[in-house]
Write a protein that holds these residues in place. Structure first.
Motif, PDB file in Angstrom:
ATOM      1  N   LEU A  67      11.897  11.227  -2.962  1.00  0.00           N
ATOM      2  CA  LEU A  67      11.965   9.814  -2.607  1.00  0.00           C
ATOM      3  C   LEU A  67      12.458   9.518  -1.201  1.00  0.00           C
ATOM      4  CD1 LEU A  67      13.338   8.187  -5.888  1.00  0.00           C
ATOM      5  CD2 LEU A  67      10.981   8.412  -5.115  1.00  0.00           C
ATOM      6  N   MET A  68      12.822  10.524  -0.425  1.00  0.00           N
ATOM      7  CA  MET A  68      13.423  10.235   0.878  1.00  0.00           C
ATOM      8  C   MET A  68      12.519   9.390   1.752  1.00  0.00           C
ATOM      9  SD  MET A  68      15.961  10.328   2.900  1.00  0.00           S
ATOM     10  CE  MET A  68      17.113  11.566   2.329  1.00  0.00           C
ATOM     11  N   HIS A  69      11.243   9.758   1.864  1.00  0.00           N
ATOM     12  CA  HIS A  69      10.325   8.989   2.708  1.00  0.00           C
ATOM     13  C   HIS A  69      10.168   7.561   2.200  1.00  0.00           C
ATOM     14  CE1 HIS A  69       9.288  12.244   5.331  1.00  0.00           C
ATOM     15  NE2 HIS A  69       8.786  12.989   4.372  1.00  0.00           N
ATOM     16  N   GLU A  70      10.065   7.416   0.885  1.00  0.00           N
ATOM     17  CA  GLU A  70       9.897   6.083   0.316  1.00  0.00           C
ATOM     18  C   GLU A  70      11.151   5.241   0.523  1.00  0.00           C
ATOM     19  OE1 GLU A  70       6.867   4.988  -1.211  1.00  0.00           O
ATOM     20  OE2 GLU A  70       6.375   6.778  -0.049  1.00  0.00           O
ATOM     21  N   ALA A  71      12.307   5.839   0.305  1.00  0.00           N
ATOM     22  CA  ALA A  71      13.561   5.099   0.479  1.00  0.00           C
ATOM     23  C   ALA A  71      13.732   4.657   1.923  1.00  0.00           C
ATOM     24  CB  ALA A  71      14.739   5.960   0.036  1.00  0.00           C
ATOM     25  N   GLU A  72      13.347   5.517   2.867  1.00  0.00           N
ATOM     26  CA  GLU A  72      13.442   5.146   4.277  1.00  0.00           C
ATOM     27  C   GLU A  72      12.431   4.062   4.625  1.00  0.00           C
ATOM     28  OE1 GLU A  72      12.864   8.905   6.155  1.00  0.00           O
ATOM     29  OE2 GLU A  72      15.015   9.388   6.195  1.00  0.00           O
ATOM     30  N   PHE A  73      11.224   4.135   4.050  1.00  0.00           N
ATOM     31  CA  PHE A  73      10.215   3.107   4.310  1.00  0.00           C
ATOM     32  C   PHE A  73      10.687   1.743   3.824  1.00  0.00           C
ATOM     33  CE2 PHE A  73       6.701   0.519   2.673  1.00  0.00           C
ATOM     34  CZ  PHE A  73       5.944   0.360   3.831  1.00  0.00           C
ATOM     35  N   TYR A  74      11.235   1.700   2.627  1.00  0.00           N
ATOM     36  CA  TYR A  74      11.690   0.421   2.067  1.00  0.00           C
ATOM     37  C   TYR A  74      13.043  -0.010   2.633  1.00  0.00           C
ATOM     38  CZ  TYR A  74       7.937   0.880  -1.394  1.00  0.00           C
ATOM     39  OH  TYR A  74       6.720   0.991  -2.003  1.00  0.00           O
ATOM     40  N   GLY A  75      13.681   0.866   3.397  1.00  0.00           N
ATOM     41  CA  GLY A  75      14.945   0.498   4.020  1.00  0.00           C
ATOM     42  C   GLY A  75      16.077   0.295   3.037  1.00  0.00           C
ATOM     43  N   ILE A  76      16.099   1.081   1.962  1.00  0.00           N
ATOM     44  CA  ILE A  76      17.142   0.947   0.943  1.00  0.00           C
ATOM     45  C   ILE A  76      18.269   1.898   1.331  1.00  0.00           C
ATOM     46  CG2 ILE A  76      17.639   1.023  -1.531  1.00  0.00           C
ATOM     47  CD1 ILE A  76      14.627   0.731  -2.009  1.00  0.00           C
ATOM     48  N   THR A  77      19.200   1.410   2.133  1.00  0.00           N
ATOM     49  CA  THR A  77      20.249   2.242   2.723  1.00  0.00           C
ATOM     50  C   THR A  77      21.095   2.978   1.689  1.00  0.00           C
ATOM     51  OG1 THR A  77      20.309   0.720   4.598  1.00  0.00           O
ATOM     52  CG2 THR A  77      22.150   2.264   4.372  1.00  0.00           C
ATOM     53  N   PRO A  78      21.552   2.334   0.614  1.00  0.00           N
ATOM     54  CA  PRO A  78      22.364   3.077  -0.363  1.00  0.00           C
ATOM     55  C   PRO A  78      21.623   4.255  -0.983  1.00  0.00           C
ATOM     56  CG  PRO A  78      22.573   0.705  -0.705  1.00  0.00           C
ATOM     57  CD  PRO A  78      21.457   0.897   0.256  1.00  0.00           C
ATOM     58  N   LEU A  79      20.322   4.091  -1.234  1.00  0.00           N
ATOM     59  CA  LEU A  79      19.543   5.182  -1.809  1.00  0.00           C
ATOM     60  C   LEU A  79      19.325   6.289  -0.778  1.00  0.00           C
ATOM     61  CD1 LEU A  79      17.917   6.458  -4.074  1.00  0.00           C
ATOM     62  CD2 LEU A  79      15.949   5.060  -3.384  1.00  0.00           C
ATOM     63  N   VAL A  80      19.066   5.924   0.482  1.00  0.00           N
ATOM     64  CA  VAL A  80      18.890   6.926   1.528  1.00  0.00           C
ATOM     65  C   VAL A  80      20.145   7.772   1.652  1.00  0.00           C
ATOM     66  CG1 VAL A  80      18.611   7.274   4.007  1.00  0.00           C
ATOM     67  CG2 VAL A  80      17.185   5.609   2.826  1.00  0.00           C
ATOM     68  N   GLU A  91       5.659  19.881   3.416  1.00  0.00           N
ATOM     69  CA  GLU A  91       6.839  19.175   3.928  1.00  0.00           C
ATOM     70  C   GLU A  91       6.972  19.366   5.436  1.00  0.00           C
ATOM     71  OE1 GLU A  91      11.730  19.173   3.421  1.00  0.00           O
ATOM     72  OE2 GLU A  91      10.477  20.350   2.059  1.00  0.00           O
ATOM     73  N   LEU A  92       6.707  20.586   5.920  1.00  0.00           N
ATOM     74  CA  LEU A  92       6.769  20.840   7.357  1.00  0.00           C
ATOM     75  C   LEU A  92       5.666  20.114   8.109  1.00  0.00           C
ATOM     76  CD1 LEU A  92       7.575  24.658   7.235  1.00  0.00           C
ATOM     77  CD2 LEU A  92       9.082  22.879   8.131  1.00  0.00           C
ATOM     78  N   LEU A  93       4.454  20.113   7.548  1.00  0.00           N
ATOM     79  CA  LEU A  93       3.339  19.439   8.208  1.00  0.00           C
ATOM     80  C   LEU A  93       3.547  17.936   8.267  1.00  0.00           C
ATOM     81  CD1 LEU A  93       0.288  21.434   6.791  1.00  0.00           C
ATOM     82  CD2 LEU A  93       1.373  21.652   9.029  1.00  0.00           C
ATOM     83  N   ASP A  94       4.306  17.391   7.307  1.00  0.00           N
ATOM     84  CA  ASP A  94       4.620  15.959   7.333  1.00  0.00           C
ATOM     85  C   ASP A  94       5.461  15.592   8.548  1.00  0.00           C
ATOM     86  OD1 ASP A  94       3.206  15.376   5.067  1.00  0.00           O
ATOM     87  OD2 ASP A  94       4.935  15.473   3.719  1.00  0.00           O
ATOM     88  N   GLN A  95       6.133  16.585   9.148  1.00  0.00           N
ATOM     89  CA  GLN A  95       7.040  16.308  10.260  1.00  0.00           C
ATOM     90  C   GLN A  95       6.326  16.216  11.602  1.00  0.00           C
ATOM     91  OE1 GLN A  95      10.101  19.311  10.264  1.00  0.00           O
ATOM     92  NE2 GLN A  95      10.523  19.089   8.078  1.00  0.00           N
ATOM     93  N   ASP A 115       0.840  -1.202   0.000  1.00  0.00           N
ATOM     94  CA  ASP A 115       0.000   0.000   0.000  1.00  0.00           C
ATOM     95  C   ASP A 115       0.876   1.253   0.000  1.00  0.00           C
ATOM     96  OD1 ASP A 115      -2.147   1.654   0.061  1.00  0.00           O
ATOM     97  OD2 ASP A 115      -2.621   1.358   2.181  1.00  0.00           O
ATOM     98  N   ARG A 116       1.512   1.538  -1.136  1.00  0.00           N
ATOM     99  CA  ARG A 116       2.346   2.721  -1.303  1.00  0.00           C
ATOM    100  C   ARG A 116       2.040   3.369  -2.651  1.00  0.00           C
ATOM    101  NH1 ARG A 116       4.376   4.354   3.410  1.00  0.00           N
ATOM    102  NH2 ARG A 116       6.071   5.474   2.368  1.00  0.00           N
ATOM    103  N   ASP A 117       2.578   4.566  -2.876  1.00  0.00           N
ATOM    104  CA  ASP A 117       2.345   5.319  -4.103  1.00  0.00           C
ATOM    105  C   ASP A 117       3.066   4.639  -5.268  1.00  0.00           C
ATOM    106  OD1 ASP A 117       2.168   7.153  -6.170  1.00  0.00           O
ATOM    107  OD2 ASP A 117       2.624   8.892  -4.910  1.00  0.00           O
ATOM    108  N   PRO A 118       2.332   4.165  -6.283  1.00  0.00           N
ATOM    109  CA  PRO A 118       2.985   3.477  -7.414  1.00  0.00           C
ATOM    110  C   PRO A 118       3.876   4.403  -8.238  1.00  0.00           C
ATOM    111  CG  PRO A 118       0.649   3.810  -7.867  1.00  0.00           C
ATOM    112  CD  PRO A 118       0.873   4.169  -6.429  1.00  0.00           C
ATOM    113  N   SER A 119       3.532   5.708  -8.314  1.00  0.00           N
ATOM    114  CA  SER A 119       4.347   6.624  -9.112  1.00  0.00           C
ATOM    115  C   SER A 119       5.732   6.815  -8.506  1.00  0.00           C
ATOM    116  CB  SER A 119       3.642   7.976  -9.253  1.00  0.00           C
ATOM    117  OG  SER A 119       3.514   8.599  -7.980  1.00  0.00           O
ATOM    118  N   LEU A 120       5.841   6.682  -7.169  1.00  0.00           N
ATOM    119  CA  LEU A 120       7.138   6.800  -6.524  1.00  0.00           C
ATOM    120  C   LEU A 120       7.852   5.459  -6.423  1.00  0.00           C
ATOM    121  CD1 LEU A 120       6.320   9.291  -3.610  1.00  0.00           C
ATOM    122  CD2 LEU A 120       7.343   9.781  -5.836  1.00  0.00           C
TER     123      LEU A 120
END
Length: 634
Positions: free
Chosen positions: A79-92, A579-583, A53-58
């Protein structure tokens, strides 16, 4: 799982993707390696594809990175939030490096200095104890005797407030400045710093650790005359009903002058000359006189706002009247232990005076016969009254009225060139240009509307984001200069926006050099050096969750802003706001107290407080207002 050989089928937000197991699992301990190893339970659609259940475009650029280890530049900020969610350390890590390309731990051109967190002091043991080198845990406080500086006829004892644990004892709560000094209040102690051209900022005083949380702080760095001597400084703190006042000697040693009680919660604490003033909305004024060393409590009408003018304390009250007290002369004019409180003006509709601003014109005499006052009311009305030498016999005369707010006015500022008012509707600001003739406000062409905008600022309901006294939006600055608002949109943020108070345009934005959240801030002008041609410089001081202080050069920021076109930017853009409200969790935040704040006083004092409490908005209304403010009013 649908599998042909080593093919994995995914359903991401309703869109189907297929790739190899090796592509998804080459990054160890990622979301996908855990998913395919069975450490994370899976949900499959009707075709057997794993549903995510994530955004397919990202997800498409995420999958492309897993395939090729390449990233298109247009996705860097997405992509920062998505990369952190998927735990892809090199991309983060790659995204962090891109984000930090223009950032440095040394800040930008406006960064002026860093004061590390101070050492916690020892417990306060007696009236003359001084700070020690380490922190001691809270213990039960012994009863505090009434200060012997209080007059005998005020011998009503008071009960010290009960200590309650603090969630963030090392967080900066309040910063205030006076001349070349600043006072920084933490939860249970206060630290004073002094700046010199040759040595920079130096810590010169640390109070003992107190048993209660500091709510207010006041600083006087230039005590003129009196028994304290010309070189002594004074700092005071308040919590609940109690006030402690210290004298700071030139060598940095401090001695406790006295412990006083207002008998009701202190909601404003500031100096007028050498006199320490405390007020409460319940209608109490307390004054410590530097000559007599006596603390005097006085009952007045319930107070909604205040300002000062020379030696005068001006009070805006709940009954629609404006009163004044001559703080300098009051020891000579006391009668039966009462201060001489004089009514100056009464509002025509008798609405509560919820904000006050006094402007002394260049022609103001020592007797105060040339004075201009702007005030706001609980009904949202803004009025300007004036008293000139020819009107002294009849008192101040009503000059102008503006009915542009539908919520109570919480702040107001009358300066040389502008009239600025703020109301309780998410800090809605209205501004006017002020026309003057020979320094006196003029009716030709009179005050004309300039602009309208909002300073959206959310408070943390549990206090982790700081206290209201330390995060006032302003405006800050001397009244003969361009003033600024400071906007902190959400409590847990490392970013502040500096905006012109006259039109809301952005001067600059500052970001914590160490990534820590900003919990307090103030703008203060420090005196220049003794060199010929040197002039005062304006600084923004930001206090942080780790206890540090960071300083920013607003004089340079204003000069840079004056050379470029800043009309395109105001507060945060839609993208920046989202972006601020996301925090933050909006359920744990609220709009600032829908209450009239203490009037805006001279920037050298930087003492503001909030008084009457109006009904808060519900969360549903609060969220609706946030969606409406993403488009900044011009």
């Amino acid at each position: 799982m649908a599998r042909i050989g080593d093919i994995i089928h995914l359903n991401v937000g309703g869109k189907r993707f297929s790739t190899s197991r090796q592509t998804l699992t080459w990054v160890p301990d990622s979301f996908f390696s855990s998913l395919l190893s069975g450490r994370i339970s899976t949900l499959k659609d009707e075709t057997g594809a794993i549903f995510i259940d994530r955004d397919p475009s990202l997800f498409a650029p995420i999958l492309n990175f897993l395939r090729t280890k390449e990233l298109h530049p247009r996705y860097v900020h997405l992509l920062m939030h998505e990369a952190e969610f998927y735990g892809i350390t090199p991309l983060v890590r790659k995204l962090q490096l891109c984000d930090e390309l223009d950032r440095s731990s040394c800040g930008n051109v406006l960064f002026n200095g860093y004061l590390p967190p101070p050492v916690y002091p020892v417990k306060r043991r007696n009236r003359h104890s001084v700070a020690g080198p380490q922190f001691r845990g809270p213990v039960e406080r012994a009863p505090v005797r009434r200060s012997n500086t209080m007059p005998p006829n005020l011998g009503k004892a008071f009960t010290p407030p009960v200590f309650s644990p603090v969630s963030d004892p090392g967080m900066v709560r309040i910063i205030c400045g006076h001349h070349n000094w600043i006072a920084v209040a933490y939860a249970q102690f206060v630290v004073c710093y002094r700046v010199k051209e040759s040595t920079g900022w130096q810590q010169v005083f640390t109070s003992p650790q107190l048993d209660w949380v500091i709510d207010r702080v006041a600083l006087n760095a230039k005590v003129m005359g009196g028994s304290l001597g010309d070189n002594d400084k004074m700092v005071a703190v308040a919590s609940g009903t109690e006030i402690i006042l210290w004298a700071i000697c030139p060598d940095g040693n401090g001695s406790e002058i006295g412990v006083f009680s207002l008998n009701v919660p202190v909601e404003a604490l500031f100096f007028v000359g050498n006199q320490l003033i405390a007020t409460s909305h319940t209608g109490k004024v307390g004054v410590w006189n530097a000559v007599t060393k006596h603390w005097q409590n006085q009952d007045v009408v319930p107070i909604n706002s205040y300002d000062t003018a020379g030696s005068f304390l001006i009070l805006g009250c709940n009954n629609g009247s404006i009163y004044y007290i001559d703080v300098q002369k009051f020891p000579l004019r006391m009668k039966d232990n009462d201060l001489l409180v004089t009514e100056l003006y009464r509002d025509p509709t008798e609405d509560a005076i919820t904000a006050l601003s006094v402007y002394l014109t260049p022609k103001t005499s020592d007797s105060g016969n040339w004075i201009e006052i702007a005030y706001g009311t609980s009904s949202g009305t803004v009025r300007v009254i004036v008293q000139h030498p020819e009107t002294v016999g009849s008192g101040p005369q009503l000059f102008q009225t503006f009915s542009v707010h539908r919520s109570p006015v919480t702040k107001i500022m009358l300066s040389e060139k502008h009239l600025i008012s703020v109301c309780a509707d998410n800090n809605h600001v209205r501004t006017w240009t002020v026309t003057r003739f020979r320094g006196m406000i003029s009716t030709q062409p009179g005050s004309t509307p300039l602009t309208s905008f909002k300073i959206l600022s959310l408070d943390d309901i549990d206090g982790h984001g700081g206290c209201a006294a330390g995060t006032e939006i302003g405006p800050y600055g001397e009244r003969d200069e361009q003033q600024v608002f400071i906007q902190r949109v959400v409590p847990d943020t490392d970013k502040l926006y500096v905006r012109l108070s006259s039109n809301g345009k952005r001067v600059c934005e500052v970001r914590s050099v160490d990534g820590t959240s900003i919990t307090a801030f103030v703008v203060h002008e420090c005196e220049g050096s003794s060199r010929i041609g040197s002039r005062p410089r304006r600084y923004l001081f930001s206090g942080h969750s780790n206890g540090s202080i960071q300083t920013w050069d607003l004089t340079t920021a204003m000069e840079i802003a004056g050379k470029v076109d800043i009309k395109a930017l105001g507060g945060p853009t839609e993208e920046e706001l989202l972006e601020l409200l996301d925090q933050c969790d909006l359920a744990l935040t609220r709009t600032p107290d829908m209450s009239p704040a203490a009037s805006l006083t001279h920037s050298s004092r930087n003492s503001m407080c909030r008084y009457t409490h109006l009904q808060s908005y519900t969360l549903k209304t609060h969220a609706h207002k946030i969606t409406r403010t993403v488009k900044i009013l011009q």
